[in-house]
Design an enzyme around this catalytic site. Structure first.
Site, short mmCIF file in Angstrom:
data_model
loop_
_atom_site.label_atom_id
_atom_site.label_comp_id
_atom_site.label_asym_id
_atom_site.label_seq_id
_atom_site.Cartn_x
_atom_site.Cartn_y
_atom_site.Cartn_z
CG ASP A 7 -1.82 1.07 1.23
OD1 ASP A 7 -2.30 1.50 0.20
OD2 ASP A 7 -2.07 1.82 2.50
CD GLU A 68 -4.63 1.87 -2.73
OE1 GLU A 68 -4.41 3.05 -2.65
OE2 GLU A 68 -5.03 1.02 -1.90
CG ASP A 141 -1.00 3.20 6.01
OD1 ASP A 141 -1.18 3.78 4.97
OD2 ASP A 141 -1.25 3.47 7.21
#
Length: 216
Positions: A7, A68, A141
């Site tokens: 992430d 991501e 996260d």
């Protein structure tokens, strides 16, 4: 299948490693966050992100990396930092020859919770349940990184089948005639006008014959 989910972020870059296959229980191998000081120079922060990701790649040797996909936000500064960290993650994986997959936040949420509009708390709760953890990973996260890895494990088989189908369609000789296999097509008639024939003996009309009646 072992996947490192990332992430991306400059201040906190979530990382998580999940192992397993679609349709079977998954196992978390590790989860954490790569942090950089907000007051440091941008170049130094990117180097810190790179070193942190490299350390995770060294320790867990994943077969895939799921990152991501950056999407537009109102805060341009945040988007830029996320995009820069994302590029560093992809660079680290590509340098080792590890395939990289990008998944949007909506895809990850839908894969893990069933809804593309799920809240972070819902994502964390489902990650905890799917990986059989005692508590949701902190910070968020880290949970998002695990969700990325889970998403890729579940989506990879379908993506591979789609890629194989596209590759087969593009391969030489894959296209077929519109008539289909085993169906003959009637050749088109020639558009060249025929040469007129010169009448010959065979073309002379036959003379009509008068039938004779009995002689008077």
């Amino acid at each position: 299948m072992r996947v490192l989910g990332i992430d991306p972020g400059l201040t906190r870059c979530g990382v998580g490693v999940v192992e397993g296959v679609a349709g079977r229980p998954l196992t978390m191998l590790g989860v954490g966050v790569v942090r950089t000081p907000a007051d440091a120079e941008l170049g130094d922060r990117l180097v810190a992100v790179e070193r942190g990701i490299e350390a995770w790649l060294d320790e867990y040797a994943p077969g895939y990396v799921a990152v991501e996909r950056v999407f537009a936000q109102h805060n341009v500064r945040t988007v830029m930092g996320t995009a820069q960290a994302s590029a560093v993650a992809m660079l680290c994986a590509a340098r080792r020859g590890i395939p990289v997959a990008l998944h949007t936040p909506s895809e990850v949420k839908a894969a893990v919770t069933g809804s593309g509009r799920a809240e972070k708390a819902q994502v964390g709760a489902m990650v905890t349940r799917l990986l059989r953890l005692d508590a949701p990973p902190r910070p968020a996260d880290a949970a998002d990184a695990l969700a990325l890895a889970i998403c890729h494990i579940w989506r990879a088989p379908a993506q591979n089948r789609l890629q194989q189908a596209v590759a087969a369609h593009r391969a030489p000789g894959a296209s077929r005639t519109a008539a289909g296999p085993g169906i003959s097509r009637t050749p088109r008639a020639s558009t060249t006008p025929a040469t007129p024939r010169t009448p010959g003996a065979a073309d002379t009309p036959r003379t009509s014959r008068t039938l004779k009646g009995p002689a008077a």
